[in-house]
Design an enzyme around this catalytic site. Structure first.
Site, PDB file in Angstrom:
ATOM      1  CG  HIS A 101      26.519 -33.320  40.049  1.00  0.00           C
ATOM      2  ND1 HIS A 101      27.544 -33.717  39.237  1.00  0.00           N
ATOM      3  CD2 HIS A 101      25.728 -34.413  40.201  1.00  0.00           C
ATOM      4  CE1 HIS A 101      27.391 -34.992  38.923  1.00  0.00           C
ATOM      5  NE2 HIS A 101      26.291 -35.429  39.491  1.00  0.00           N
ATOM      6  CB  THR A 139      17.418 -30.361  44.756  1.00  0.00           C
ATOM      7  OG1 THR A 139      17.236 -31.351  45.774  1.00  0.00           O
ATOM      8  CG2 THR A 139      17.883 -29.074  45.403  1.00  0.00           C
ATOM      9  CB  THR A 140      17.727 -29.475  39.473  1.00  0.00           C
ATOM     10  OG1 THR A 140      18.999 -29.930  39.959  1.00  0.00           O
ATOM     11  CG2 THR A 140      17.937 -28.571  38.267  1.00  0.00           C
ATOM     12  CB  SER A 159      16.855 -36.287  45.391  1.00  0.00           C
ATOM     13  OG  SER A 159      18.193 -35.900  45.498  1.00  0.00           O
ATOM     14  N   GLY A 160      18.433 -36.893  42.569  1.00  0.00           N
ATOM     15  CA  GLY A 160      19.369 -37.741  41.832  1.00  0.00           C
ATOM     16  C   GLY A 160      19.870 -38.940  42.614  1.00  0.00           C
ATOM     17  CG  ASP A 194      20.916 -38.899  38.387  1.00  0.00           C
ATOM     18  OD1 ASP A 194      20.501 -37.762  38.086  1.00  0.00           O
ATOM     19  OD2 ASP A 194      21.837 -39.086  39.203  1.00  0.00           O
ATOM     20  CG  ASP A 197      31.389 -30.730  41.176  1.00  0.00           C
ATOM     21  OD1 ASP A 197      32.483 -30.465  40.624  1.00  0.00           O
ATOM     22  OD2 ASP A 197      31.233 -30.664  42.416  1.00  0.00           O
ATOM     23  CG  HIS A 202      24.012 -40.280  42.493  1.00  0.00           C
ATOM     24  ND1 HIS A 202      24.619 -39.298  43.241  1.00  0.00           N
ATOM     25  CD2 HIS A 202      23.426 -39.651  41.455  1.00  0.00           C
ATOM     26  CE1 HIS A 202      24.403 -38.130  42.662  1.00  0.00           C
ATOM     27  NE2 HIS A 202      23.687 -38.312  41.580  1.00  0.00           N
ATOM     28  CG  ASP A 242      22.013 -44.482  40.223  1.00  0.00           C
ATOM     29  OD1 ASP A 242      22.174 -45.694  39.982  1.00  0.00           O
ATOM     30  OD2 ASP A 242      21.490 -44.062  41.275  1.00  0.00           O
ATOM     31  NE  ARG A 267      25.151 -49.321  28.352  1.00  0.00           N
ATOM     32  CZ  ARG A 267      23.917 -49.725  28.052  1.00  0.00           C
ATOM     33  NH1 ARG A 267      22.879 -49.075  28.526  1.00  0.00           N
ATOM     34  NH2 ARG A 267      23.700 -50.784  27.298  1.00  0.00           N
TER      35      ARG A 267
END
Length: 128
Positions: free
Chosen positions: A9, A37-38, A55-56, A61, A81, A88, A91, A97
Site C-alpha cells: 500500500h 507502482t511497487t 496498479s492495485g 491485485d 496499511d 479497492h 479486491d 482469500r
C-alpha cells in the site's frame, strides 16, 4: 523458477523498498511480480527485474490473484496499511482469500515477510 508477488500500500512503499533491499541477494534468484507502482519503485531503486501488473486499485491485485489461482505464484508478500481505508478493499480481500484457498503462503507485514523469506532461503539452500 518460483515466483514471489510483492505488493505494498502507498504508506508501505518505503518499507517494501527497505525490505527488498535487505533480501535483494535472495530475491534476485526468483521471478518477481508486483503491482505497478511497487514494481516500478523496486526496479528503479534496486535494479531488480520485476514483472509489473496494473496498479492495485486498477486491477493489479486481481491480476496477481489470477496468478495465485493458476498456481503461477508460490509466495505473496503484501505489506498492507491496516490504518487507512482502501477503495479497492474487495479486491484485496479476494486476493487474500485466493491465497487461503490455494494454500499460498501470504505475509501481510514486514516481520512475517522476513520469516517467509528465511524459509525460502533455507529451501533454496537445500536445492544447491
Amino acid at each position: 523458477m518460483e515466483t514471489i508477488a510483492l505488493i505494498a500500500h502507498d504508506k508501505k512503499k518505503d518499507e517494501m523498498l527497505e525490505f527488498v533491499e535487505h533480501h535483494k541477494e535472495l530475491l534476485e534468484k526468483f521471478h518477481l511480480v508486483a503491482t505497478r507502482t511497487t514494481g516500478t519503485l523496486i526496479k528503479e531503486h534496486l535494479g531488480l527485474e520485476v514483472e509489473t501488473m496494473m496498479s492495485g486499485p486498477l486491477g493489479g491485485d486481481q491480476q496477481i490473484g489470477a496468478l495465485v489461482a493458476t498456481e503461477q505464484v508460490q509466495y505473496v508478500i503484501f505489506l498492507r496499511d491496516p490504518l487507512t481505508s482502501q477503495p479497492h478493499e474487495p479486491d484485496i480481500n479476494a486476493l487474500l482469500r485466493l491465497c487461503d484457498v490455494h494454500n499460498i503462503p501470504l505475509a501481510t507485514n514486514r516481520q512475517s515477510a522476513h520469516i517467509m523469506l528465511n524459509y525460502v532461503a533455507l529451501k533454496d539452500a537445500k536445492k544447491s
